[in-house]
Design a protein around this motif. Structure first.
Motif, PDB file in Angstrom:
ATOM      1  N   SER A  20      48.386   6.903   1.334  1.00  0.00           N
ATOM      2  CA  SER A  20      47.769   5.590   1.153  1.00  0.00           C
ATOM      3  C   SER A  20      48.825   4.528   1.418  1.00  0.00           C
ATOM      4  O   SER A  20      49.702   4.298   0.579  1.00  0.00           O
ATOM      5  CB  SER A  20      47.218   5.440  -0.271  1.00  0.00           C
ATOM      6  N   LEU A  78      40.826   2.513  -3.165  1.00  0.00           N
ATOM      7  CA  LEU A  78      39.620   2.106  -3.875  1.00  0.00           C
ATOM      8  C   LEU A  78      38.446   3.051  -3.644  1.00  0.00           C
ATOM      9  O   LEU A  78      37.516   3.098  -4.463  1.00  0.00           O
ATOM     10  CB  LEU A  78      39.220   0.693  -3.450  1.00  0.00           C
ATOM     11  N   SER A  79      38.465   3.768  -2.540  1.00  0.00           N
ATOM     12  CA  SER A  79      37.349   4.652  -2.207  1.00  0.00           C
ATOM     13  C   SER A  79      37.820   5.667  -1.177  1.00  0.00           C
ATOM     14  O   SER A  79      38.852   5.470  -0.527  1.00  0.00           O
ATOM     15  CB  SER A  79      36.166   3.835  -1.650  1.00  0.00           C
ATOM     16  N   THR A  88      42.351  -0.771   7.140  1.00  0.00           N
ATOM     17  CA  THR A  88      41.158  -0.273   6.451  1.00  0.00           C
ATOM     18  C   THR A  88      41.269  -0.500   4.952  1.00  0.00           C
ATOM     19  O   THR A  88      40.299  -0.920   4.293  1.00  0.00           O
ATOM     20  CB  THR A  88      40.967   1.223   6.741  1.00  0.00           C
ATOM     21  N   GLU A  89      42.444  -0.226   4.382  1.00  0.00           N
ATOM     22  CA  GLU A  89      42.604  -0.405   2.936  1.00  0.00           C
ATOM     23  C   GLU A  89      42.547  -1.879   2.548  1.00  0.00           C
ATOM     24  O   GLU A  89      41.969  -2.230   1.512  1.00  0.00           O
ATOM     25  CB  GLU A  89      43.905   0.240   2.476  1.00  0.00           C
ATOM     26  N   ASP A  91      40.844  -4.115   4.128  1.00  0.00           N
ATOM     27  CA  ASP A  91      39.439  -4.496   4.281  1.00  0.00           C
ATOM     28  C   ASP A  91      38.643  -4.103   3.038  1.00  0.00           C
ATOM     29  O   ASP A  91      37.741  -4.846   2.612  1.00  0.00           O
ATOM     30  CB  ASP A  91      38.856  -3.822   5.522  1.00  0.00           C
ATOM     31  N   ARG A  92      38.971  -2.953   2.432  1.00  0.00           N
ATOM     32  CA  ARG A  92      38.300  -2.557   1.196  1.00  0.00           C
ATOM     33  C   ARG A  92      38.575  -3.565   0.084  1.00  0.00           C
ATOM     34  O   ARG A  92      37.685  -3.886  -0.719  1.00  0.00           O
ATOM     35  CB  ARG A  92      38.763  -1.170   0.772  1.00  0.00           C
ATOM     36  N   ARG A  95      36.431  -6.629   0.663  1.00  0.00           N
ATOM     37  CA  ARG A  95      34.993  -6.434   0.501  1.00  0.00           C
ATOM     38  C   ARG A  95      34.578  -6.086  -0.937  1.00  0.00           C
ATOM     39  O   ARG A  95      33.386  -5.996  -1.230  1.00  0.00           O
ATOM     40  CB  ARG A  95      34.514  -5.324   1.435  1.00  0.00           C
ATOM     41  N   LEU A  96      35.528  -5.910  -1.829  1.00  0.00           N
ATOM     42  CA  LEU A  96      35.194  -5.550  -3.204  1.00  0.00           C
ATOM     43  C   LEU A  96      34.383  -6.673  -3.850  1.00  0.00           C
ATOM     44  O   LEU A  96      34.718  -7.857  -3.685  1.00  0.00           O
ATOM     45  CB  LEU A  96      36.485  -5.323  -3.996  1.00  0.00           C
TER      46      LEU A  96
END
Length: 355
Positions: A20, A78-79, A88-89, A91-92, A95-96
């Motif tokens: 990660s 986060l997922s 990508t991380e 962006d998560r 978007r939370l």
């Protein structure tokens, strides 16, 4: 005060192992904020600090409570899936849902016992609790409550700028080592009971309750149920010696665990044993003679006024603690302090305290 992972109902298939980048970036930012916890990284941290722009440095200082004492849950995966890129991380994070974002940030901003959900339901009390801790935490809390959207935008931009300034190069350097650790842990997960796999990530862990739980020696009193929850095992290099365990509702359980040093890091009992051995006045006297030169048992007895059997018993204790080297030359055996390991006791003590 342990952290207990309750394995009842948990299955190995619930566990994912992977890298990660956002978690490793948080570990780097923690090291920059708390350099005294990371003595082995001091040269790297010094270089980063000297090359960083004043603007980025100011923003990292402003957001430092997010990764200082407590790690922000936003900056752990986060997922699923793991092994994605930084974009990508981030962006998560972007978007939370806002209330989830505020609560996750509030936990680290306040850094105390205030319920982070209270930042949403009782924002005034949350800001006051942060102000009671420090002026900077109070200012950061107020900006989170007054404009969560702007707080999030500035935080994400700060993380992106950190990637450009230093982290992208560092991630490229260490990613292969983290991938190796991931493959090793996945192999253990396929062949060992879950309690043994989870215990293997830290010398501060051990299975308890006949394998139905794993106990971690941490300065927390927390039980995290794994049954029915996704679990992420994420290795870190810059996070060592810290082991981070997070189990907030609504998020996967995360164990952010340090990749081992060369050799196994000592347990707290091993460090305590070394300190106890060195605390004996007679042994300290022997150490003073052996730190600068190699010397025989007979010479040590003569210099200190001890008998040879007494000296031999003390030398055996020092050797058992890994603090003594002995080498035969002809008829004689010469003893000398292992200065490298002696100097490392302070670092080892720090590691077990902050782990």
């Amino acid at each position: 005060m342990p952290v207990l992972l309750d394995l009842r109902g948990a299955k190995s298939s619930d566990v994912a192992v992977g890298t990660s980048p956002i978690s490793e970036l948080q570990a780097c930012l923690h090291s920059l904020a708390e350099p005294d916890h990371h003595l082995e990284s001091r040269p790297w941290l010094t270089g980063i600090g000297e090359s960083m722009s004043p603007g980025l440095g100011h923003r990292l200082t402003r957001f430092a409570p997010l990764w200082a004492r407590r790690r922000c849950r936003l900056l752990l995966p986060l997922s699923p899936p793991l092994d994605v890129d930084m974009a990508t991380e981030l962006d998560r994070v972007s978007r939370l849902p806002e209330n989830d974002f505020v609560a996750a940030a509030a936990y680290a901003v306040q850094g105390g016992s205030f319920d982070p959900r209270g930042a949403v339901t009782r924002p005034g009390e949350f800001v006051a609790a942060c102000e009671a801790r420090s002026f900077s935490r109070g200012e950061l809390a107020r900006s989170l409550i007054d404009d969560p959207g702007d707080f999030r935008r500035v935080l994400v931009r700060t993380l992106e700028d950190s990637v450009d300034a230093f982290f992208a190069k560092e991630w490229e350097r260490i990613h292969g080592r983290l991938r190796d650790e991931v493959e090793q842990t996945r192999s253990r997960l396929r062949g060992l009971p879950l309690a043994e796999v989870l215990s293997s990530v830290s010398p501060a862990a051990r299975p308890v309750r006949d394998g139905r739980a794993v106990r971690f020696d941490k300065l927390q009193n927390l039980t995290v149920p794994l049954g029915g929850n996704p679990v992420f095992l994420v290795p870190t290099i810059h996070g060592r010696p810290h082991l981070i365990i997070r189990g907030e509702p609504g998020f996967p359980v995360v164990l952010h665990y340090p990749v081992a040093w060369r050799g196994q890091p000592p347990s707290i009992d091993e460090v305590r044993q070394r300190l106890t051995i060195l605390s004996d006045p007679a042994r300290l006297s022997l150490c003073r003679h052996m730190v600068n030169e190699a010397i025989t048992t007979s010479d040590l007895a003569r210099r200190t006024g001890m008998t040879r059997p007494q000296v031999s018993r003390h030398l055996a204790k020092l050797r058992s603690a890994g603090l003594l080297t002995s080498e035969r030359s002809g008829r004689y055996v010469y003893h000398r302090m292992d200065v490298h390991h002696l100097m490392g006791i302070g670092v080892e003590l720090l590691r077990v305290i902050v782990r």
